[in-house]
Design a protein around this motif. Structure first.
Motif, PDB file in Angstrom:
ATOM      1  N   ASP A 211     -41.083  20.121  60.318  1.00  0.00           N
ATOM      2  CA  ASP A 211     -40.727  19.826  61.475  1.00  0.00           C
ATOM      3  C   ASP A 211     -41.993  18.990  62.524  1.00  0.00           C
ATOM      4  O   ASP A 211     -41.494  18.368  63.462  1.00  0.00           O
ATOM      5  CB  ASP A 211     -40.279  21.353  62.137  1.00  0.00           C
ATOM      6  N   VAL A 212     -43.110  19.429  62.253  1.00  0.00           N
ATOM      7  CA  VAL A 212     -44.083  18.701  62.909  1.00  0.00           C
ATOM      8  C   VAL A 212     -43.945  17.001  62.434  1.00  0.00           C
ATOM      9  O   VAL A 212     -44.157  16.232  63.301  1.00  0.00           O
ATOM     10  CB  VAL A 212     -45.475  19.171  62.485  1.00  0.00           C
ATOM     11  N   ALA A 213     -43.717  16.830  61.345  1.00  0.00           N
ATOM     12  CA  ALA A 213     -43.593  15.600  60.759  1.00  0.00           C
ATOM     13  C   ALA A 213     -42.349  15.063  61.410  1.00  0.00           C
ATOM     14  O   ALA A 213     -42.494  13.886  61.619  1.00  0.00           O
ATOM     15  CB  ALA A 213     -43.564  15.688  59.249  1.00  0.00           C
ATOM     16  N   ALA A 214     -41.408  15.524  61.568  1.00  0.00           N
ATOM     17  CA  ALA A 214     -40.143  14.855  62.059  1.00  0.00           C
ATOM     18  C   ALA A 214     -40.514  14.756  63.530  1.00  0.00           C
ATOM     19  O   ALA A 214     -39.905  13.623  64.083  1.00  0.00           O
ATOM     20  CB  ALA A 214     -38.743  15.997  61.923  1.00  0.00           C
ATOM     21  N   ALA A 215     -41.276  15.405  64.245  1.00  0.00           N
ATOM     22  CA  ALA A 215     -41.511  15.184  65.706  1.00  0.00           C
ATOM     23  C   ALA A 215     -42.352  14.009  65.672  1.00  0.00           C
ATOM     24  O   ALA A 215     -42.271  12.995  66.696  1.00  0.00           O
ATOM     25  CB  ALA A 215     -42.231  16.492  66.205  1.00  0.00           C
ATOM     26  N   VAL A 216     -43.382  13.466  64.912  1.00  0.00           N
ATOM     27  CA  VAL A 216     -44.125  12.433  64.695  1.00  0.00           C
ATOM     28  C   VAL A 216     -43.115  11.188  64.683  1.00  0.00           C
ATOM     29  O   VAL A 216     -43.302  10.425  65.381  1.00  0.00           O
ATOM     30  CB  VAL A 216     -45.155  12.550  63.751  1.00  0.00           C
ATOM     31  N   ALA A 217     -42.201  11.575  63.846  1.00  0.00           N
ATOM     32  CA  ALA A 217     -41.187  10.266  63.318  1.00  0.00           C
ATOM     33  C   ALA A 217     -40.508   9.967  64.813  1.00  0.00           C
ATOM     34  O   ALA A 217     -40.105   8.709  65.035  1.00  0.00           O
ATOM     35  CB  ALA A 217     -40.437  10.841  62.204  1.00  0.00           C
ATOM     36  N   LEU A 218     -40.058  10.967  65.596  1.00  0.00           N
ATOM     37  CA  LEU A 218     -39.423  10.734  66.542  1.00  0.00           C
ATOM     38  C   LEU A 218     -40.042   9.894  67.699  1.00  0.00           C
ATOM     39  O   LEU A 218     -39.788   9.019  68.462  1.00  0.00           O
ATOM     40  CB  LEU A 218     -38.866  12.218  67.417  1.00  0.00           C
ATOM     41  N   MET A 219     -41.683  10.053  67.731  1.00  0.00           N
ATOM     42  CA  MET A 219     -42.341   9.411  68.626  1.00  0.00           C
ATOM     43  C   MET A 219     -42.406   7.896  68.272  1.00  0.00           C
ATOM     44  O   MET A 219     -42.801   7.137  69.034  1.00  0.00           O
ATOM     45  CB  MET A 219     -43.743   9.719  68.639  1.00  0.00           C
ATOM     46  N   LEU A 220     -42.144   7.544  66.946  1.00  0.00           N
ATOM     47  CA  LEU A 220     -42.179   6.050  66.564  1.00  0.00           C
ATOM     48  C   LEU A 220     -40.485   5.623  66.785  1.00  0.00           C
ATOM     49  O   LEU A 220     -40.578   4.426  66.820  1.00  0.00           O
ATOM     50  CB  LEU A 220     -42.632   5.928  64.932  1.00  0.00           C
ATOM     51  N   ASP A 221     -39.761   6.538  66.653  1.00  0.00           N
ATOM     52  CA  ASP A 221     -38.297   5.892  66.733  1.00  0.00           C
ATOM     53  C   ASP A 221     -37.611   6.027  67.920  1.00  0.00           C
ATOM     54  O   ASP A 221     -36.664   5.241  68.260  1.00  0.00           O
ATOM     55  CB  ASP A 221     -37.438   6.785  65.734  1.00  0.00           C
ATOM     56  N   ALA A 222     -38.062   6.958  68.902  1.00  0.00           N
ATOM     57  CA  ALA A 222     -37.576   6.840  70.258  1.00  0.00           C
ATOM     58  C   ALA A 222     -37.708   5.750  71.156  1.00  0.00           C
ATOM     59  O   ALA A 222     -38.591   5.066  70.776  1.00  0.00           O
ATOM     60  CB  ALA A 222     -38.012   8.262  70.991  1.00  0.00           C
ATOM     61  N   ARG A 274     -38.070  19.277  75.926  1.00  0.00           N
ATOM     62  CA  ARG A 274     -38.410  17.918  76.246  1.00  0.00           C
ATOM     63  C   ARG A 274     -38.231  17.289  74.733  1.00  0.00           C
ATOM     64  O   ARG A 274     -37.739  15.940  74.701  1.00  0.00           O
ATOM     65  CB  ARG A 274     -39.961  17.705  76.839  1.00  0.00           C
ATOM     66  N   LEU A 275     -38.879  17.796  73.806  1.00  0.00           N
ATOM     67  CA  LEU A 275     -38.662  17.188  72.348  1.00  0.00           C
ATOM     68  C   LEU A 275     -37.299  17.273  71.976  1.00  0.00           C
ATOM     69  O   LEU A 275     -36.747  16.267  71.139  1.00  0.00           O
ATOM     70  CB  LEU A 275     -39.563  17.972  71.559  1.00  0.00           C
ATOM     71  N   ARG A 276     -36.740  18.378  72.090  1.00  0.00           N
ATOM     72  CA  ARG A 276     -35.230  18.505  71.718  1.00  0.00           C
ATOM     73  C   ARG A 276     -34.384  17.685  72.574  1.00  0.00           C
ATOM     74  O   ARG A 276     -33.507  17.170  71.663  1.00  0.00           O
ATOM     75  CB  ARG A 276     -34.713  20.028  72.007  1.00  0.00           C
ATOM     76  N   SER A 277     -34.697  17.303  73.412  1.00  0.00           N
ATOM     77  CA  SER A 277     -33.617  16.265  74.279  1.00  0.00           C
ATOM     78  C   SER A 277     -33.878  14.666  73.528  1.00  0.00           C
ATOM     79  O   SER A 277     -32.823  14.043  73.676  1.00  0.00           O
ATOM     80  CB  SER A 277     -34.278  16.046  75.688  1.00  0.00           C
ATOM     81  N   LEU A 278     -34.782  14.757  72.597  1.00  0.00           N
ATOM     82  CA  LEU A 278     -34.674  13.438  71.670  1.00  0.00           C
ATOM     83  C   LEU A 278     -34.203  13.547  70.475  1.00  0.00           C
ATOM     84  O   LEU A 278     -33.931  12.670  69.686  1.00  0.00           O
ATOM     85  CB  LEU A 278     -36.277  12.965  71.707  1.00  0.00           C
ATOM     86  N   GLY A 279     -33.460  14.686  70.201  1.00  0.00           N
ATOM     87  CA  GLY A 279     -32.808  15.072  68.937  1.00  0.00           C
ATOM     88  C   GLY A 279     -33.718  15.771  67.978  1.00  0.00           C
ATOM     89  O   GLY A 279     -33.249  16.213  66.795  1.00  0.00           O
ATOM     90  N   TRP A 280     -34.932  16.576  68.464  1.00  0.00           N
ATOM     91  CA  TRP A 280     -35.611  17.213  67.479  1.00  0.00           C
ATOM     92  C   TRP A 280     -35.097  18.634  67.203  1.00  0.00           C
ATOM     93  O   TRP A 280     -34.451  19.136  68.121  1.00  0.00           O
ATOM     94  CB  TRP A 280     -36.968  17.605  67.959  1.00  0.00           C
TER      95      TRP A 280
END
Length: 302
Positions: A211-222, A274-280
């Motif tokens: 789930d940390v890795a998924a959060a990292v990926a969101l930082m690149l994709d958002a 804040r992170l969940r609002s991006l889809g996490w």
């Protein structure tokens, strides 16, 4: 669209989850660290480049052709983050702050579009008992570890602009399977419990490495305006040793007594809206159950 992602600390516990996430997406991964990974450490080939946290080093060649940089490396006394400076506070600060800033600056000079910094909940330090940890509250780090991470966040935010989009993730305790030949974070706890040794009561916030890795990926994709210069909490569950070991006891069929439940009233839980609002969407109890079941299967197979 595939990316070339450079990950410092990719062979570390959390870094491995991040590398595997991007490999699964079909991205090209370069791992930067002090020593190369052993053969088979990753599920697919990665390029390795030698590189420690040295603020005097020229990193320009390391960032050539890189689209995104994930900074997960941290230099500390083995097994310690808080207190990880040992008896060398100045060296600890130089490597982990000055070294990190040098990497951020080198990434920007090389034209890297996105940078993600793995920070920590330790930046919050001492807060009111039971207070929810919100990203916009005033940090009060009470360890050198937390202070250095906070300064790293601030340095990356200052460098962020239209050319470089930087974001920091304040990560809580991370659990999950370790790499080949390595111990998971609760191995000693499980071993002590099953051997009948005393186990202390404890409650803490946790998140699975995937789930940390998924959060990292969101930082690149958002979208850039949603993440640039921002910090995000990364946390999922409140885990008590009693409940965790209760899962082990049920699956193993043992009758050893469980530790007393810890007092969670003073625990500072991290807000993640804040992170969940991006889809996490972290794995929650299902991810924890799956991990414990896998560990127990391994124990029963011995």
């Amino acid at each position: 669209m595939s990316r070339h992602v450079l990950i410092s600390g990719a062979t570390g516990f959390v870094g491995r989850f991040i590398a595997e996430h991007f490999l699964a997406r079909g991205d090209r991964v370069t791992a930067m660290g002090r020593t190369p990974p052993v053969p088979g450490f990753f599920s697919a080939p990665v390029v390795f480049v030698e590189g420690g946290l040295d603020p005097a080093r020229d990193f320009s060649s390391v960032f050539a052709g890189v689209d995104a940089f994930v900074h997960a490396a941290f230099d500390h006394v083995a097994g310690k983050y808080r207190g990880g400076e040992g008896d060398d506070a100045a060296g600890f600060r130089r490597r982990n702050l000055d070294g990190s800033v040098a990497l951020f600056q080198a990434a920007k000079t090389a034209g890297v579009a996105r940078v993600v910094f793995l920070s920590t909940r330790a930046v919050y330090g001492t807060q009111a008992a039971g207070a929810m940890l919100q990203e916009d509250m005033v940090p009060q780090p009470d360890t050198l570890y937390g202070a250095v991470k906070l300064l790293g966040e601030q340095a990356l935010a200052k460098l962020s602009d239209e050319a470089l989009c930087g974001a920091s993730l304040r990560v809580t305790g991370v659990y999950g399977p370790a790499g080949h030949g390595r111990a998971h974070k609760w191995q000693t706890l499980f071993d002590d419990y099953l051997a009948g040794r005393p186990v202390a009561s404890r409650v803490a916030t946790e998140v699975h490495g995937a789930d940390v890795a998924a959060a990292v990926a969101l930082m690149l994709d958002a979208p850039a305006d949603a993440v640039c210069g921002q910090v995000f909490n990364v946390s999922d569950l409140v885990v008590d040793h009693r409940d965790l070991l209760g899962r082990v006891r049920a699956l193993m069929g043992v009758e050893r007594p469980l530790p007393e439940r810890a007092d969670a009233a003073a625990l500072n839980v991290m807000a993640t809206e804040r992170l969940r609002s991006l889809g996490w969407r972290p794995g929650g109890a299902d991810a924890l159950d799956a991990f414990v079941r896998a560990v127990v299967r391994g124990l029963l197979a011995r």
